[in-house]
Design a protein around this motif. Structure first.
Motif, PDB file in Angstrom:
ATOM      1  N   VAL A 225      47.405  15.353  49.917  1.00 59.32           N
ATOM      2  CA  VAL A 225      47.375  15.819  48.475  1.00 59.32           C
ATOM      3  C   VAL A 225      46.830  15.209  47.788  1.00 59.32           C
ATOM      4  CG1 VAL A 225      48.637  14.022  46.631  1.00 59.32           C
ATOM      5  CG2 VAL A 225      49.768  13.519  48.499  1.00 59.32           C
ATOM      6  N   ILE A 226      44.974  14.768  48.323  1.00 66.74           N
ATOM      7  CA  ILE A 226      43.684  14.599  47.453  1.00 66.74           C
ATOM      8  C   ILE A 226      43.309  16.659  48.494  1.00 66.74           C
ATOM      9  CG2 ILE A 226      41.503  13.981  47.027  1.00 66.74           C
ATOM     10  CD1 ILE A 226      42.576  11.084  48.475  1.00 66.74           C
ATOM     11  N   SER A 227      43.563  16.564  48.868  1.00 65.72           N
ATOM     12  CA  SER A 227      42.525  18.096  49.136  1.00 65.72           C
ATOM     13  C   SER A 227      43.521  19.204  48.276  1.00 65.72           C
ATOM     14  CB  SER A 227      43.051  18.084  51.006  1.00 65.72           C
ATOM     15  OG  SER A 227      42.366  17.393  51.477  1.00 65.72           O
ATOM     16  N   ALA A 228      45.336  19.685  48.530  1.00 69.17           N
ATOM     17  CA  ALA A 228      45.829  20.719  47.546  1.00 69.17           C
ATOM     18  C   ALA A 228      45.231  19.774  46.594  1.00 69.17           C
ATOM     19  CB  ALA A 228      46.804  19.793  47.908  1.00 69.17           C
ATOM     20  N   THR A 229      44.416  18.575  45.379  1.00 74.06           N
ATOM     21  CA  THR A 229      44.620  18.342  44.089  1.00 74.06           C
ATOM     22  C   THR A 229      43.336  18.840  43.684  1.00 74.06           C
ATOM     23  OG1 THR A 229      46.168  16.029  44.389  1.00 74.06           O
ATOM     24  CG2 THR A 229      44.403  17.058  42.433  1.00 74.06           C
ATOM     25  N   PHE A 230      42.204  18.857  45.219  1.00 71.55           N
ATOM     26  CA  PHE A 230      40.757  19.313  44.653  1.00 71.55           C
ATOM     27  C   PHE A 230      41.213  21.099  44.170  1.00 71.55           C
ATOM     28  CE2 PHE A 230      37.222  21.172  46.417  1.00 71.55           C
ATOM     29  CZ  PHE A 230      36.005  20.847  45.871  1.00 71.55           C
ATOM     30  N   VAL A 231      42.156  22.213  45.781  1.00 76.71           N
ATOM     31  CA  VAL A 231      41.625  23.028  45.728  1.00 76.71           C
ATOM     32  C   VAL A 231      42.786  23.527  44.092  1.00 76.71           C
ATOM     33  CG1 VAL A 231      43.016  25.014  47.088  1.00 76.71           C
ATOM     34  CG2 VAL A 231      41.809  22.837  48.174  1.00 76.71           C
ATOM     35  N   LEU A 232      43.686  23.509  43.816  1.00 68.38           N
ATOM     36  CA  LEU A 232      44.411  23.526  43.382  1.00 68.38           C
ATOM     37  C   LEU A 232      43.161  23.362  41.693  1.00 68.38           C
ATOM     38  CD1 LEU A 232      46.957  24.527  41.304  1.00 68.38           C
ATOM     39  CD2 LEU A 232      47.286  22.482  40.955  1.00 68.38           C
ATOM     40  N   LEU A 233      42.226  22.496  41.507  1.00 67.36           N
ATOM     41  CA  LEU A 233      41.778  22.378  40.305  1.00 67.36           C
ATOM     42  C   LEU A 233      40.484  23.188  40.388  1.00 67.36           C
ATOM     43  CD1 LEU A 233      41.224  18.058  39.857  1.00 67.36           C
ATOM     44  CD2 LEU A 233      42.536  19.382  38.343  1.00 67.36           C
ATOM     45  N   ALA A 234      40.359  23.489  41.843  1.00 69.20           N
ATOM     46  CA  ALA A 234      38.699  24.337  42.054  1.00 69.20           C
ATOM     47  C   ALA A 234      39.025  25.590  41.710  1.00 69.20           C
ATOM     48  CB  ALA A 234      38.806  24.480  43.604  1.00 69.20           C
ATOM     49  N   GLY A 235      40.421  26.377  41.518  1.00 70.16           N
ATOM     50  CA  GLY A 235      41.549  27.564  41.312  1.00 70.16           C
ATOM     51  C   GLY A 235      41.082  27.329  40.516  1.00 70.16           C
ATOM     52  N   LEU A 236      41.782  26.591  39.576  1.00 67.48           N
ATOM     53  CA  LEU A 236      42.232  26.687  37.674  1.00 67.48           C
ATOM     54  C   LEU A 236      40.433  26.689  37.087  1.00 67.48           C
ATOM     55  CD1 LEU A 236      45.247  24.380  37.712  1.00 67.48           C
ATOM     56  CD2 LEU A 236      44.753  26.596  37.359  1.00 67.48           C
ATOM     57  N   GLY A 237      39.424  25.855  37.768  1.00 66.11           N
ATOM     58  CA  GLY A 237      38.243  25.940  37.025  1.00 66.11           C
ATOM     59  C   GLY A 237      37.537  27.395  37.343  1.00 66.11           C
ATOM     60  N   THR A 238      37.264  28.333  38.499  1.00 67.80           N
ATOM     61  CA  THR A 238      36.948  29.471  38.953  1.00 67.80           C
ATOM     62  C   THR A 238      38.214  31.101  37.820  1.00 67.80           C
ATOM     63  OG1 THR A 238      36.746  28.647  41.091  1.00 67.80           O
ATOM     64  CG2 THR A 238      37.094  30.753  40.494  1.00 67.80           C
ATOM     65  N   LEU A 239      38.963  30.468  37.669  1.00 60.76           N
ATOM     66  CA  LEU A 239      40.206  31.559  36.909  1.00 60.76           C
ATOM     67  C   LEU A 239      39.541  30.839  35.446  1.00 60.76           C
ATOM     68  CD1 LEU A 239      41.987  33.867  36.431  1.00 60.76           C
ATOM     69  CD2 LEU A 239      44.316  31.649  36.777  1.00 60.76           C
ATOM     70  N   ALA A 240      39.663  29.711  35.016  1.00 52.81           N
ATOM     71  CA  ALA A 240      38.792  29.745  33.372  1.00 52.81           C
ATOM     72  C   ALA A 240      37.585  30.667  33.861  1.00 52.81           C
ATOM     73  CB  ALA A 240      39.652  27.547  32.685  1.00 52.81           C
ATOM     74  N   PHE A 241      36.720  30.433  34.351  1.00 56.07           N
ATOM     75  CA  PHE A 241      35.426  30.810  34.012  1.00 56.07           C
ATOM     76  C   PHE A 241      34.845  31.858  34.383  1.00 56.07           C
ATOM     77  CE2 PHE A 241      31.923  32.286  36.327  1.00 56.07           C
ATOM     78  CZ  PHE A 241      30.644  31.849  35.314  1.00 56.07           C
ATOM     79  N   TRP A 242      36.072  32.470  35.250  1.00 53.35           N
ATOM     80  CA  TRP A 242      35.966  34.152  35.074  1.00 53.35           C
ATOM     81  C   TRP A 242      36.803  35.126  33.891  1.00 53.35           C
ATOM     82  CZ3 TRP A 242      31.831  36.740  37.238  1.00 53.35           C
ATOM     83  CH2 TRP A 242      31.826  36.241  38.843  1.00 53.35           C
ATOM     84  N   SER A 243      38.074  33.695  33.331  1.00 54.61           N
ATOM     85  CA  SER A 243      38.120  34.414  32.091  1.00 54.61           C
ATOM     86  C   SER A 243      37.119  34.740  30.993  1.00 54.61           C
ATOM     87  CB  SER A 243      39.799  33.931  32.152  1.00 54.61           C
ATOM     88  OG  SER A 243      39.948  32.383  31.935  1.00 54.61           O
ATOM     89  N   SER A 244      36.909  33.290  30.682  1.00 60.69           N
ATOM     90  CA  SER A 244      36.200  33.581  30.082  1.00 60.69           C
ATOM     91  C   SER A 244      34.982  33.720  29.835  1.00 60.69           C
ATOM     92  CB  SER A 244      35.813  31.777  29.832  1.00 60.69           C
ATOM     93  OG  SER A 244      35.272  31.381  30.607  1.00 60.69           O
ATOM     94  N   HIS A 245      33.858  34.697  31.039  1.00 60.90           N
ATOM     95  CA  HIS A 245      33.122  35.378  31.446  1.00 60.90           C
ATOM     96  C   HIS A 245      33.290  36.633  31.789  1.00 60.90           C
ATOM     97  CE1 HIS A 245      31.784  31.230  30.711  1.00 60.90           C
ATOM     98  NE2 HIS A 245      30.216  31.707  30.833  1.00 60.90           N
ATOM     99  N   GLY A 246      33.172  38.063  30.510  1.00 59.81           N
ATOM    100  CA  GLY A 246      34.181  38.856  31.171  1.00 59.81           C
ATOM    101  C   GLY A 246      32.837  38.957  31.910  1.00 59.81           C
ATOM    102  N   ASP A 247      32.812  41.079  31.949  1.00 56.64           N
ATOM    103  CA  ASP A 247      32.575  42.043  33.258  1.00 56.64           C
ATOM    104  C   ASP A 247      30.931  42.397  32.180  1.00 56.64           C
ATOM    105  OD1 ASP A 247      30.966  42.508  35.598  1.00 56.64           O
ATOM    106  OD2 ASP A 247      32.343  44.867  34.475  1.00 56.64           O
ATOM    107  N   TYR A 248      30.408  42.030  32.800  1.00 59.76           N
ATOM    108  CA  TYR A 248      28.876  42.452  32.026  1.00 59.76           C
ATOM    109  C   TYR A 248      28.716  43.927  33.097  1.00 59.76           C
ATOM    110  CZ  TYR A 248      28.201  38.080  28.996  1.00 59.76           C
ATOM    111  OH  TYR A 248      28.422  37.187  28.403  1.00 59.76           O
TER     112      TYR A 248
END
Length: 543
Positions: free
Chosen positions: A27-50
């Motif tokens: 459960v902890i691993s799945a939660t960590f992977v889910l949070l990491a994926g959501l964080g990466t998606l939020a980071f790339w969505s907030s920072h566009g291609d330069y």
């Protein structure tokens, strides 16, 4: 609302307490992977291609561009390479047009934009000074566009405009370049800079442009044809280029036959820099040509009397006697004819003018060294000398490729020397071994670095699988309320007791067919384990 949340939290805590260590880790691993994926998606969505907006800017120009971007509230990044600024890709062209409208970036110095503002009432001296500044700034910007040049400055000196011209005063220019890294400007780049500056300033010659670098090296040579140093430099440069060209021709042919690095060729050339003008005239006495011919004919007719009386006083004084005598005196008639012919001949002559320009080859000499042949490897390696016929063939090849006269045709005194000697290749061999070892080390290090993260992931997966295997299986019966399950665990009942108690509402201690079918559908693994336990207990009771 708060009560519902508290009940939900209490139920989640009860469920968490019922989970084993392996299930909690999952459960902890799945939660960590889910949070990491959501964080990466939020980071790339907030920072566009330069993308790159401007590169290779000076510090002052980069500061101006950043200030303009801050005013426009456009996000930006400063690249790792000095002077590079990146902005979102969709705003690159828009910002370039907006910055160009504001005259940013301008580059170092002042260009022709100095004349954009109207200046009334300024003197001719100031106007001329502004023109020189503009030319210097534009030239510096243009030279700075070269790949080898990081920055440049140009200083131009123009003679004053006077009514009487002074031939000793002429336009000059100096160029200071800052080279990137430890590289050096190539001769063609230096000549390009000199011709660029000379063709941009009226009356400036390339020979009067001096180029220096940031290390204090004078990169331009005095190639003025009117000076002794200029003539000497040109002559040495022409001789060096000729010798290198001929040596490369011969060495390339030998390396095709003997192998790379198995021959060394050096050529020495003596060049005649004398300019000779020869006028020859030849006269041919046998080859006569009629030039003029003059012919003169002269004819003369004369009649004279022949007297018969004696000479004396009577003859001179007697008139009658003379008259009578004149009728009886015989006459003499004389005719003279003369012909003169004058003939002039032109002697045959041939004249020729020969103009021999400088640059003729007076003498060539070549020194050739070839490596000895070797057979075997290691301790069995032996040197095998070439035969005289092979050496003569190599010598003839070099002479033909370079243009050296040999044998009876050697009128210039050319010479060629070819020797077979062992080359000292220990240093080259050691360097090659070190290079191979370095390449292997970098290759294996690259492979190890590339396999590091997959290896760590594999190790983590193996550890996780082992933890799952070592952890005892704890089944959670689906469809059973949490309170009843906790009560059964506290009472110490097994799986069968739980099943019996869950179905004890109908018949205590007996599981009906409907309940059994429902249990099999909801949790077949638990039912399989319970059936096995019942069968084991039945066998033990029978025995």
């Amino acid at each position: 609302m708060n009560q519902n949340l508290s009940k939900l939290g209490a139920q989640l805590r009860e469920i968490w307490n019922q989970l084993g260590s392996a299930q909690r880790l999952s459960v902890i691993s799945a939660t960590f992977v889910l949070l990491a994926g959501l964080g990466t998606l939020a980071f790339w969505s907030s920072h566009g291609d330069y993308s790159l907006l401007y590169g290779r800017l000076s510090d002052s120009e980069a500061a101006k561009v950043i200030a303009a971007l801050d005013d426009a509230k456009v996000p930006y990044k400063v690249g790792g390479v000095g002077g590079s600024i990146l902005v979102p890709s969709e705003k690159v062209h828009l910002m370039r047009m907006q910055l160009a409208g504001r005259g940013i970036p301008r580059g170092d110095g002042v260009g022709f934009e100095i004349f954009d503002k109207p200046n009334f009432g300024i003197s001719d001296f100031v106007q001329r000074a502004n023109y020189v500044r503009a030319v210097q700034g534009e030239l510096a910007r243009t030279i700075g566009q070269l790949d080898e040049v990081e920055s440049a400055r140009v200083m131009v000196v123009l003679p004053e405009n006077r009514l009487l011209l002074d031939k000793d005063k002429y336009a000059t220019a100096s160029v200071f370049v800052r080279v990137r890294g430890n590289s050096q400007l190539q001769p063609q780049s230096i000549n390009s800079i000199r011709f660029l500056v000379a063709n941009s300033v009226e009356g400036l010659k390339p020979n009067h442009v001096t180029v220096i670098d940031n290390l204090g090296n004078v990169l331009s040579e005095n190639s003025d044809n009117d000076s002794l140093s200029g003539l000497t430099s040109n002559q040495l440069g022409a001789r060096r280029n000729l010798e290198q060209y001929l040596a490369k021709k011969a060495q390339d042919m030998l390396e095709k036959v003997l192998g790379p690095g198995q021959a060394i060729v050096r050529v020495s050339a003596e060049i005649n820099y004398d300019t000779v003008s020869r006028l020859e005239e030849k006269f041919d006495p046998d080859g006569q040509v009629l030039r003029t011919q003059t012919k003169t004919d002269d004819t003369t007719d004369a009649v004279t009397a022949n007297p018969s009386s004696p000479a004396g006083v009577s003859a001179n004084t007697s008139t009658e006697t003379n008259a009578t005598a004149s009728t009886t005196t015989p006459l003499n008639s004389t005719k003279n004819k003369k012909a003169v012919t004058t003939v002039q001949y032109e002697i045959g002559r041939s004249s020729s003018t020969t103009m021999q320009a400088a640059g003729g080859i007076k003498r060539l000499s070549a020194s050739v060294t070839v490596a000895t042949q070797a057979e075997g490897t290691g301790a069995e390696r032996k040197v095998v000398a070439r035969s005289p016929e092979e050496l003569e063939k190599l010598r003839h090849i070099v002479a033909t490729a370079v243009g050296i006269q040999i044998g009876a045709d050697n009128t210039r005194g050319d010479a060629i020397t070819l020797e077979e000697l062992p080359f000292n290749d220990q240093l080259a061999t050691s360097v090659a071994k070190e290079f191979d070892q370095q390449q292997k080390h970098e290759l294996w290090w690259g492979i190890a670095r590339g396999a590091l993260y997959p290896g760590l992931a594999l190790i983590a997966l193996i550890v996780l699988l082992r933890l799952f295997k070592r952890t005892p299986i704890q089944e959670i019966q689906l469809g059973v309320p949490v309170g009843r399950l906790m009560a059964q665990k506290a009472a110490g009942n097994g799986h069968a007791a739980g099943i019996q108690s869950w179905g004890s509402e109908q018949v205590p201690g007996v599981v009906s067919v409907d309940v059994l079918n429902r249990l099999i559908k909801e949790n077949p693994s638990n039912m399989t384990q319970a059936i096995r336990e019942w069968m084991d207990k039945g066998r033990g009771a029978q025995s």
